[in-house]
Enzyme design. Structure first.
Site, PDB file in Angstrom:
ATOM      1  N   SER A 252       0.846  -1.187   0.000  1.00 31.04           N
ATOM      2  CA  SER A 252       0.000   0.000   0.000  1.00 31.04           C
ATOM      3  C   SER A 252       0.882   1.236   0.000  1.00 31.04           C
ATOM      4  CB  SER A 252      -0.895   0.007   1.238  1.00 31.04           C
ATOM      5  OG  SER A 252      -0.095   0.286   2.370  1.00 31.04           O
ATOM      6  N   LYS A 253       0.227   2.389  -0.008  1.00 23.11           N
ATOM      7  CA  LYS A 253       0.943   3.667  -0.076  1.00 23.11           C
ATOM      8  C   LYS A 253       2.000   3.802   1.012  1.00 23.11           C
ATOM      9  CE  LYS A 253      -1.498   6.385  -3.170  1.00 23.11           C
ATOM     10  NZ  LYS A 253      -2.947   6.169  -3.136  1.00 23.11           N
ATOM     11  N   ARG A 254       1.752   3.150   2.150  1.00 23.77           N
ATOM     12  CA  ARG A 254       2.722   3.230   3.250  1.00 23.77           C
ATOM     13  C   ARG A 254       4.099   2.739   2.805  1.00 23.77           C
ATOM     14  NH1 ARG A 254       2.345  -0.310   6.825  1.00 23.77           N
ATOM     15  NH2 ARG A 254       0.762  -1.562   5.783  1.00 23.77           N
ATOM     16  N   GLY A 256       5.372   3.181  -0.153  1.00 27.49           N
ATOM     17  CA  GLY A 256       5.909   3.985  -1.261  1.00 27.49           C
ATOM     18  C   GLY A 256       4.948   3.928  -2.430  1.00 27.49           C
TER      19      GLY A 256
END
Ligand code: GLU
Length: 478
Positions: A252-254, A256
């Site tokens: 996920s966005k966490r 990158g």
């Protein structure tokens, strides 16, 4: 054997995630390997979550990755329409058939009532599911509820027993039907639910293999029950493990960048991206890690996909990108690098020369965006010098080297590959210097930095005039 037909069926709720791109790639490779058709179907019935730009963006990313489709939006095909939002009457028709056969029933439960049931089951430690409250509703009761203004959804009567999913990657998986609960196939507003629309479409589009993420495995018993009820033969299924971040949680966005677009904008090559995605978590057997499209197709097999999750490793992707950049023909590289050259004054610059510049720069870069670090060296005009370059020019003897270089070059008709040995031997003889003491000042004067492409590759591309200008600039102290 029937001709292979596979599909990628994204819901246009956002950018194309690299995990979904991997699904699309597996489908495409499978189609290519078996001389089949790769179909794009847009699952856009979930109006509440729809993102209008997403459909376009997904298609652009798929094409960029080389995953163009044989049938689907903008391409057409005999099995269209390929947008679920345009297939409403088809779902209505098949829902009606199921209703007539007594396989589905209208359900008038409100969201509040359903939520209450869910909580009650959870409180008892049971799996939340629909317990069949409206299954035996009398016609009178139904009419009464309609009069109250309630609109029914349609629920599928899940039969007793078990359902076995034969999965190409996971083998046979048995599901207890009683744990599924009667599920909605048509919502009260007339829109189809995912499982129903997917089955109707996969059957009518004559999909032979459904290749998708493991997150859909719990849907597959429901879908198999629907195939049975509708009288369709089910396709083969292959559920590949999910893509996880280095910490083992869903990518996920966490972690990158997760969208294909972000990697494209950072300067990754589609070839490297595809190579990485297929390498990740199996999918190909034998041979090395670096693969061309031909090799990817040749070596691809669903059976080789690992059952364990794939862990995303940016370092590996960067390495592959570097390798693919190095392998690329200059003209191709220039084509791919174009979007990164927009801020440079390239009017009147010859294509052939620019392609050669790319060929020289490519040794030093990992992403195409880094082209911009070295391109200014080759363009006419003054070149700013970084601290290390300034220090190199301040060394003892540095100016003497520059002065001598200027004299040697001035007397030549041009600086090209052929006269480089002459230039260097003259420099050596006249300055009595060699190695770094000779090359560092020249590099500093001509490129403004101490790292970068090799001097012998840079000089012929700069040409006599620019070389002299930059040497004089150092000598003149300007
Ligand atoms: N629209 C679904 C998704 O994006 C498709 C799942 C499937 O391949 O059946 O997850």
């Amino acid at each position: 054997m029937k001709r292979v037909r596979v599909r990628f069926a994204p819901s246009p709720t956002g950018m194309l995630h690299i995990g979904n791109a991997r699904t699309a790639l597996y489908n495409k490779l499978f189609a290519l390997k078996h001389d089949g058709a790769f179909i794009l179907r847009i699952e856009d019935t979930d109006v509440a979550r729809l993102d209008l730009g997403a459909e376009r963006a997904i298609m652009e990313d798929l094409r960029w990755l080389g995953l163009d489709w044989d049938e689907g939006p903008e391409v057409g095909g005999r099995y269209g329409p390929y947008l679920q939002s345009e297939r409403g009457n088809i779902y209505q028709e098949y829902a009606q058939r199921l209703l007539e056969k007594g396989k589905v029933y209208p359900c008038y439960c409100t969201p509040e009532e359903l939520e209450q049931m869910r909580k009650m089951l959870l409180a008892k430690g049971e799996r939340p599911r629909y317990l069949g409250r409206c299954r035996e509703l009398s016609p009178t009761m139904a009419r009464e509820l309609e009069r109250e203004g309630r609109r029914p959804s349609l629920r599928f009567k899940v039969p007793e027993g078990t359902t076995v999913v034969e999965d190409i990657i996971h083998g046979a998986k048995t599901f207890e039907n009683s744990l599924i609960g009667d599920f909605v196939i048509m919502r009260s507003d007339g829109r189809p639910a995912y499982n129903f629309a997917a089955v109707v479409d996969d059957a009518l589009m004559e999909i032979t293999h459904v290749i998708r993420g493991e997150d859909h495995l719990p849907n597959t018993p429901r879908q198999l029950l629907l195939y049975q009820a509708l009288g369709f033969a089910p396709p083969h299924f292959a559920h590949h493990p999910m893509l996880l971040g280095p910490d083992g949680t869903r990518l996920s966005k966490r972690h990158g960048a997760t969208s294909v677009q972000a990697y494209r904008e950072e300067g990754f090559l589609p070839q490297a991206m595809a190579n990485y995605l297929v390498l990740l978590g199996g999918g190909s057997s034998g041979g090395g890690e670096v693969m061309s499209w031909e090799e990817m197709i040749e070596r691809f097999s669903l059976e080789e996909i690992a059952r364990s999750p794939a862990i995303f490793d940016l370092g590996k992707l960067r390495w592959l990108n570097r390798v693919h950049i190095h392998k690329m023909e200059p003209e191709d590289l220039l084509q791919h690098a174009r979007p990164f050259l927009q801020d440079f004054p390239l009017e009147g610059v010859k294509e052939g020369w620019l392609a050669q510049v790319m060929d020289v720069i490519k040794e030093n870069i990992t992403t195409l965006a880094e082209v911009g670090l070295y391109l200014p060296i080759f363009l006419p005009g003054k070149i700013p010098k970084d601290e290390k370059a300034k220090a190199a020019l301040a060394e003892n003897g540095a100016l003497k080297v520059i002065k001598t270089m200027e004299e040697v070059v001035r007397d030549l008709p041009e600086v090209d590959e052929k006269n480089l040995p002459f230039i260097f031997s003259k420099l050596q003889a006249r300055t009595a210097l060699k190695g770094k003491s000779l090359f560092f000042p020249i590099r500093a004067a001509l490129t403004g930095k101490m790292e970068g492409p090799e001097l012998r590759n840079i000089l012929p591309l700069l040409g006599k005039e620019v070389i002299l200008e930059r040497l004089k600039e150092v000598l003149g102290g300007s």
